[in-house]
Every structure is written in structure tokens, then in C-alpha cells.
Design a protein around this motif. Structure first.
Motif, PDB file in Angstrom:
ATOM      1  N   ASP A 204       0.827  -1.209   0.000  1.00 26.05           N
ATOM      2  CA  ASP A 204       0.000   0.000   0.000  1.00 26.05           C
ATOM      3  C   ASP A 204       0.862   1.260   0.000  1.00 26.05           C
ATOM      4  OD1 ASP A 204      -2.395  -1.349  -0.015  1.00 26.05           O
ATOM      5  OD2 ASP A 204      -2.640  -1.322   2.159  1.00 26.05           O
ATOM      6  N   LYS A 205       1.880   1.262   0.858  1.00 26.75           N
ATOM      7  CA  LYS A 205       2.670   2.484   1.054  1.00 26.75           C
ATOM      8  C   LYS A 205       3.449   2.866  -0.196  1.00 26.75           C
ATOM      9  CE  LYS A 205       6.075   4.520   4.249  1.00 26.75           C
ATOM     10  NZ  LYS A 205       6.795   4.311   5.525  1.00 26.75           N
ATOM     11  N   TYR A 206       4.186   1.913  -0.758  1.00 30.64           N
ATOM     12  CA  TYR A 206       5.052   2.249  -1.893  1.00 30.64           C
ATOM     13  C   TYR A 206       4.428   1.913  -3.242  1.00 30.64           C
ATOM     14  CZ  TYR A 206       8.581   2.945   1.672  1.00 30.64           C
ATOM     15  OH  TYR A 206       9.262   3.407   2.771  1.00 30.64           O
ATOM     16  N   GLY A 207       3.455   0.994  -3.248  1.00 38.47           N
ATOM     17  CA  GLY A 207       2.843   0.622  -4.515  1.00 38.47           C
ATOM     18  C   GLY A 207       1.676   1.480  -4.918  1.00 38.47           C
ATOM     19  N   ARG A 208       0.966   2.072  -3.911  1.00 36.29           N
ATOM     20  CA  ARG A 208      -0.241   2.814  -4.244  1.00 36.29           C
ATOM     21  C   ARG A 208      -0.279   4.225  -3.674  1.00 36.29           C
ATOM     22  NH1 ARG A 208      -2.101  -2.553  -4.180  1.00 36.29           N
ATOM     23  NH2 ARG A 208      -2.199  -2.702  -1.914  1.00 36.29           N
ATOM     24  N   GLU A 209       0.102   4.380  -2.408  1.00 34.80           N
ATOM     25  CA  GLU A 209      -0.123   5.662  -1.748  1.00 34.80           C
ATOM     26  C   GLU A 209       0.955   6.702  -2.031  1.00 34.80           C
ATOM     27  OE1 GLU A 209      -0.005   7.270   2.786  1.00 34.80           O
ATOM     28  OE2 GLU A 209      -1.287   5.522   2.418  1.00 34.80           O
ATOM     29  N   ARG A 210       2.201   6.328  -1.905  1.00 34.02           N
ATOM     30  CA  ARG A 210       3.284   7.305  -1.978  1.00 34.02           C
ATOM     31  C   ARG A 210       3.587   7.676  -3.423  1.00 34.02           C
ATOM     32  NH1 ARG A 210       6.909   8.614   2.122  1.00 34.02           N
ATOM     33  NH2 ARG A 210       5.140   8.016   3.428  1.00 34.02           N
ATOM     34  N   ARG A 211       3.487   8.966  -3.727  1.00 28.18           N
ATOM     35  CA  ARG A 211       3.807   9.503  -5.048  1.00 28.18           C
ATOM     36  C   ARG A 211       4.895  10.557  -4.895  1.00 28.18           C
ATOM     37  NH1 ARG A 211       1.742   5.582  -6.071  1.00 28.18           N
ATOM     38  NH2 ARG A 211      -0.154   5.113  -7.256  1.00 28.18           N
ATOM     39  N   TYR A 212       5.849  10.552  -5.816  1.00 17.33           N
ATOM     40  CA  TYR A 212       6.989  11.454  -5.707  1.00 17.33           C
ATOM     41  C   TYR A 212       7.029  12.449  -6.864  1.00 17.33           C
ATOM     42  CZ  TYR A 212       8.600   8.072  -2.250  1.00 17.33           C
ATOM     43  OH  TYR A 212       8.687   7.248  -1.156  1.00 17.33           O
ATOM     44  N   SER A 213       7.705  13.550  -6.613  1.00 19.26           N
ATOM     45  CA  SER A 213       7.873  14.594  -7.614  1.00 19.26           C
ATOM     46  C   SER A 213       8.771  14.114  -8.753  1.00 19.26           C
ATOM     47  CB  SER A 213       8.494  15.832  -6.950  1.00 19.26           C
ATOM     48  OG  SER A 213       9.127  16.661  -7.878  1.00 19.26           O
ATOM     49  N   ASP A 214       8.340  14.309  -9.996  1.00 20.32           N
ATOM     50  CA  ASP A 214       9.177  13.963 -11.150  1.00 20.32           C
ATOM     51  C   ASP A 214      10.499  14.718 -11.104  1.00 20.32           C
ATOM     52  OD1 ASP A 214       7.349  12.189 -12.180  1.00 20.32           O
ATOM     53  OD2 ASP A 214       6.466  13.616 -13.582  1.00 20.32           O
ATOM     54  N   TYR A 215      10.463  15.970 -10.664  1.00 21.35           N
ATOM     55  CA  TYR A 215      11.692  16.767 -10.588  1.00 21.35           C
ATOM     56  C   TYR A 215      12.672  16.151  -9.602  1.00 21.35           C
ATOM     57  CZ  TYR A 215      14.856  20.618  -9.511  1.00 21.35           C
ATOM     58  OH  TYR A 215      15.978  21.379  -9.299  1.00 21.35           O
TER      59      TYR A 215
END
Length: 264
Positions: A204-215
Motif C-alpha cells: 500500500d505504502k510504496y505501490g499505491r499511496e506514496r507519489r513522488y515529484s518527477d523533478y
């Protein structure tokens, strides 16, 4: 002497009560930045106001975890709050002295008295060792006894500091506080890291919830495998290859340089 943990959260209700209680018991204060959490984290935090938590502020969530902006805000907070000790802290961390019976505040005060103005932490990563193991809703410090010492490079976690001027948290992506005339304590402290509490929590944490900045990912090279998490590569280490620090001590003779739950 005041020691203030600068803590940013987004949907960290699983950790927050344990984290805030530990900081208070260890003689620290805390200032919290809420990144528009959608769980019970803010409610949990408000109950700690006046009990070690000295302030809460909201930081906008632009659709991704704005790590760069949060680090910049923490550096500004350290300047705004005054000449004290600070720790760049996350909710899934537990900080402590390696000396039994010594509080974190006492350990930092000893470093300060010896002339240091920065402290490194030895990172021990505590993880489940079986996909059926689930530490959510438990005292996860007691439930997850197995760990590995994580040291991908020297001075991996210089995240406590006292500096009257500006501090740079960006150059090393939050892993190292940089400032002029930094005097590092020769005695590192301990960081217990609990990045996930079960196999499903990991997904859940790294596969779905956590999104990071492309920059941050493309230009700054931050976040590594977290930014392209592949559950088919993730694995849980066998307990035979790990240590139990609360029984064996804080052994650093077998450092790991990558996380198996991210890279296999």
C-alpha cells in the motif's frame, strides 16, 4: 536546553501515537507539519498539543509528496524557532541513545557539552520476516525484533544539529544537515527505522499511496527504488540473516547497502 523534533506527516496514523509518546518520554519537544493527511494523524497529533507537541501547521499536498518543499520548510522552522537543537525526524523512526538508561535528551546534552553541534545516527531497519506477520495496531517495537544495520555511505544520518545560521537539508536529500563550522559528535546515536509494518502495508505504502515529484526523481536523483517500486522484486529477509539488537546489542559488523523490500 531545548531539543525539537521537526516531524512531517502524511497519513502516518499507524506510527504517530507511538512516535510522539517516545519523543515526550525521551525529553524532547516536537513541531509537526501535516501534509494534508487523510487519516486520523492530525486528530492524534492535536491530542498531544501542550504535552510535548509545541505546534502544528498544514503544508499543501500537490498530488505528490513534496519532499524538497518539506525539507525547505524544516530548515526555515529551525531558523524561526531559535537557537536550539533540532532533529529532522520521520514518524516511522524511533531515536535513542545506545547507552541503557540514558535518554535521548541526555545523550544530546552530553554531545553539546563536549562541543559538538551535529550528531550522526546509526540506522537499524526493523522489518517483518514473514508475509503473515502484521505489526499494525501493536507495539511494533516489541512485535518486530529483527533488523539490519543500514549504511549505504558514511555519515548516512547526520540529522541532529544546533546552528544559529541557515542549515542546508537539501544537498543530501535530508540525510545530512550541512552548515559552516559543523562539529560532528564522535559518538553516534541510534535510529530505529520501521518503514512498513506488514507485507500489505508495504504494498500500500510504496505501490499505491506514496507519489513522488518527477523533478526530485529525474533531476535530483532522490527516492531511488521507492519511486519505481516493483512488488515482484520486493522480498522480506529471513530472520537468520538479521540481528536482534535488543538482545545482541547494536552490531555494525554486517552493514547492508540496499533494502531488500525495494530491490530484492
Amino acid at each position: 536546553m531545548r531539543i525539537i523534533a521537526l516531524l512531517a506527516i502524511r497519513n502516518e496514523a499507524l506510527y504517530l501515537e507511538r512516535c510522539l509518546r517516545h519523543l515526550s518520554e525521551q525529553g524532547l519537544e516536537c513541531y509537526l507539519i501535516d501534509n494534508e493527511s487523510e487519516d486520523d494523524g492530525p486528530k492524534i497529533a492535536r491530542a498531544w498539543l501542550g504535552r510535548g507537541l509545541i505546534g502544528i501547521e498544514s503544508y499543501p499536498y500537490p498530488g505528490f509528496y513534496d519532499w524538497r518543499g518539506i525539507l525547505e520548510r524544516k530548515a526555515k522552522l529551525a531558523a524561526e524557532l531559535g537557537d536550539h537543537w533540532y532533529i529532522h525526524h520521520d514518524a516511522d523512526e524511533i531515536r535513542q541513545s545506545p547507552i541503557a538508561g540514558q535518554t535521548l535528551a541526555e545523550a544530546i546534552a552530553a554531545a553539546d557539552a563536549a562541543g559538538a553541534n551535529a550528531i550522526d545516527f546509526l540506522e537499524f531497519v526493523f522489518v517483518p520476516t514473514d508475509r503473515a506477520q502484521d505489526a499494525r495496531g501493536t507495539d511494533y517495537v516489541a512485535t518486530l525484533p529483527h533488523a539490519y544495520y543500514f549504511q549505504p555511505n558514511p555519515l548516512h544520518r547526520v540529522t541532529a544539529w544546533r546552528c544559529a545560521g541557515p542549515v542546508d537539508l537539501l544537498t543530501y536529500g535530508g540525510h545530512r544537515a550541512e552548515f559552516p563550522d559543523r562539529r560532528l559528535s564522535p559518538k553516534p546515536l541510534i535510529l530505529r527505522h520501521y518503514p512498513f509494518l506488514s507485507w500489505s502495508h508495504l504494498l500500500d505504502k510504496y505501490g499505491r499511496e506514496r507519489r513522488y515529484s518527477d523533478y526530485e526523481v529525474r533531476e535530483l536523483g532522490w527516492h531511488g527504488r521507492r519511486a519505481c517500486f516493483d512488488p515482484s522484486l520486493a522480498r522480506l529477509p529471513a530472520p537468520e540473516g538479521l540481528i536482534q539488537p535488543d538482545r545482541e546489542g547494536w552490531r555494525t559488523d554486517r552493514p547492508w547497502t540496499r533494502h531488500p523490500f525495494l530491490e530484492g
